[in-house]
Design a protein around this motif. Structure first.
Motif, PDB file in Angstrom:
ATOM      1  N   THR A  15       0.811  -1.217   0.000  1.00  0.00           N
ATOM      2  CA  THR A  15       0.000   0.000   0.000  1.00  0.00           C
ATOM      3  C   THR A  15       0.849   1.274   0.000  1.00  0.00           C
ATOM      4  O   THR A  15       0.381   2.315  -0.455  1.00  0.00           O
ATOM      5  N   SER A  16       2.083   1.212   0.437  1.00  0.00           N
ATOM      6  CA  SER A  16       2.949   2.404   0.418  1.00  0.00           C
ATOM      7  C   SER A  16       3.199   2.888  -1.014  1.00  0.00           C
ATOM      8  O   SER A  16       3.558   4.039  -1.233  1.00  0.00           O
ATOM      9  N   ASP A  17       2.984   2.016  -1.980  1.00  0.00           N
ATOM     10  CA  ASP A  17       3.221   2.347  -3.388  1.00  0.00           C
ATOM     11  C   ASP A  17       1.919   2.550  -4.157  1.00  0.00           C
ATOM     12  O   ASP A  17       1.894   2.485  -5.385  1.00  0.00           O
ATOM     13  N   TYR A  18       0.855   2.817  -3.435  1.00  0.00           N
ATOM     14  CA  TYR A  18      -0.480   2.916  -4.024  1.00  0.00           C
ATOM     15  C   TYR A  18      -0.550   3.876  -5.214  1.00  0.00           C
ATOM     16  O   TYR A  18      -1.078   3.532  -6.267  1.00  0.00           O
ATOM     17  N   GLU A  19      -0.038   5.086  -5.070  1.00  0.00           N
ATOM     18  CA  GLU A  19      -0.181   6.094  -6.125  1.00  0.00           C
ATOM     19  C   GLU A  19       0.496   5.667  -7.416  1.00  0.00           C
ATOM     20  O   GLU A  19      -0.090   5.783  -8.499  1.00  0.00           O
ATOM     21  N   ALA A  20       1.727   5.191  -7.346  1.00  0.00           N
ATOM     22  CA  ALA A  20       2.442   4.767  -8.548  1.00  0.00           C
ATOM     23  C   ALA A  20       1.745   3.583  -9.205  1.00  0.00           C
ATOM     24  O   ALA A  20       1.586   3.530 -10.424  1.00  0.00           O
ATOM     25  N   VAL A  21       1.287   2.630  -8.395  1.00  0.00           N
ATOM     26  CA  VAL A  21       0.631   1.443  -8.921  1.00  0.00           C
ATOM     27  C   VAL A  21      -0.722   1.797  -9.525  1.00  0.00           C
ATOM     28  O   VAL A  21      -1.083   1.314 -10.603  1.00  0.00           O
ATOM     29  N   ASP A  22      -1.457   2.667  -8.861  1.00  0.00           N
ATOM     30  CA  ASP A  22      -2.776   3.060  -9.365  1.00  0.00           C
ATOM     31  C   ASP A  22      -2.658   3.716 -10.745  1.00  0.00           C
ATOM     32  O   ASP A  22      -3.461   3.445 -11.639  1.00  0.00           O
ATOM     33  N   SER A  23      -1.665   4.526 -10.940  1.00  0.00           N
ATOM     34  CA  SER A  23      -1.429   5.166 -12.239  1.00  0.00           C
ATOM     35  C   SER A  23      -1.116   4.110 -13.311  1.00  0.00           C
ATOM     36  O   SER A  23      -1.607   4.178 -14.438  1.00  0.00           O
ATOM     37  N   PHE A  24      -0.301   3.134 -12.951  1.00  0.00           N
ATOM     38  CA  PHE A  24       0.050   2.036 -13.860  1.00  0.00           C
ATOM     39  C   PHE A  24      -1.189   1.216 -14.221  1.00  0.00           C
ATOM     40  O   PHE A  24      -1.409   0.878 -15.389  1.00  0.00           O
ATOM     41  N   VAL A  25      -2.014   0.920 -13.230  1.00  0.00           N
ATOM     42  CA  VAL A  25      -3.232   0.142 -13.464  1.00  0.00           C
ATOM     43  C   VAL A  25      -4.171   0.900 -14.398  1.00  0.00           C
ATOM     44  O   VAL A  25      -4.770   0.313 -15.302  1.00  0.00           O
ATOM     45  N   GLU A  26      -4.270   2.199 -14.217  1.00  0.00           N
ATOM     46  CA  GLU A  26      -5.110   3.006 -15.111  1.00  0.00           C
ATOM     47  C   GLU A  26      -4.637   2.901 -16.560  1.00  0.00           C
ATOM     48  O   GLU A  26      -5.442   2.772 -17.481  1.00  0.00           O
TER      49      GLU A  26
END
Length: 181
Positions: A38-49
């Protein structure tokens, strides 16, 4: 000593999985499993988008890190909380594992930088054609592994952002075996 037993358990799970390995390129990938902390949520969320915009079906499992109080109930990710969703040993709950065993993914992408037993356990039992991630130990989790993180050009970039960029580059560049369903 406990680490020895965990590694042996993971080794046995990887052997039992019996999945067929294949290299897929971005065009052949339709379904994606993303594992992250979860500490990497923002970077991962952008990738998932980006993956979803490219027409990929994406499922995500995030491991809640210590002291993370963010409410993920409004996200599409399933959050694995050490207290709620796993045994003391770090093994995810039977309910979660049984659900994962009924799913098939073209690719599983492990975006963790450090070893995370709960997510490694998921990776070892998941039914997937190809696995990608940062090589963290000698266990054969990945069909395609990134051996080291690229140097961040900008100090604001997280190590996970660098890992994502490497994975995106290789998936767009390599030509794999098309095993489209």
């Amino acid at each position: 000593m406990f680490g020895f037993f965990k590694k042996n358990k993971l080794k046995n799970l990887l052997k039992k999985n019996g999945r067929n390995h294949a290299f897929l390129d971005m065009d052949a990938i339709h379904s994606v499993l993303v594992l992250f902390e979860t500490s990497d949520y923002e970077a991962v969320d952008s990738f998932v988008e980006k993956l979803q915009e490219a027409g990929k079906s994406v499922s995500g499992y995030a491991f809640r890190i210590k002291d993370d109080a963010f409410d993920y109930s409004e996200t599409v990710y399933k959050v694995i909380s050490p207290k709620e969703n796993s045994e003391k040993s770090g093994i995810p709950s039977d309910l979660l594992l049984n659900h994962l065993k009924t799913q098939h993914y073209d690719v599983a992408i492990d975006l963790t930088i450090r070893e995370n037993y709960s997510l490694q356990y998921i990776l070892a039992v998941t039914n997937t054609t190809m696995t990608i991630g940062l090589k963290k130990n000698k266990l054969p989790f990945y069909d395609f592994s990134i051996s080291k993180l690229p140097q961040a050009k900008d100090s604001k970039d997280s190590p996970v952002s660098g890992l994502i960029k490497s994975i995106e580059f290789y998936l767009k560049t390599i030509k794999g075996k098309n095993t489209s369903s």
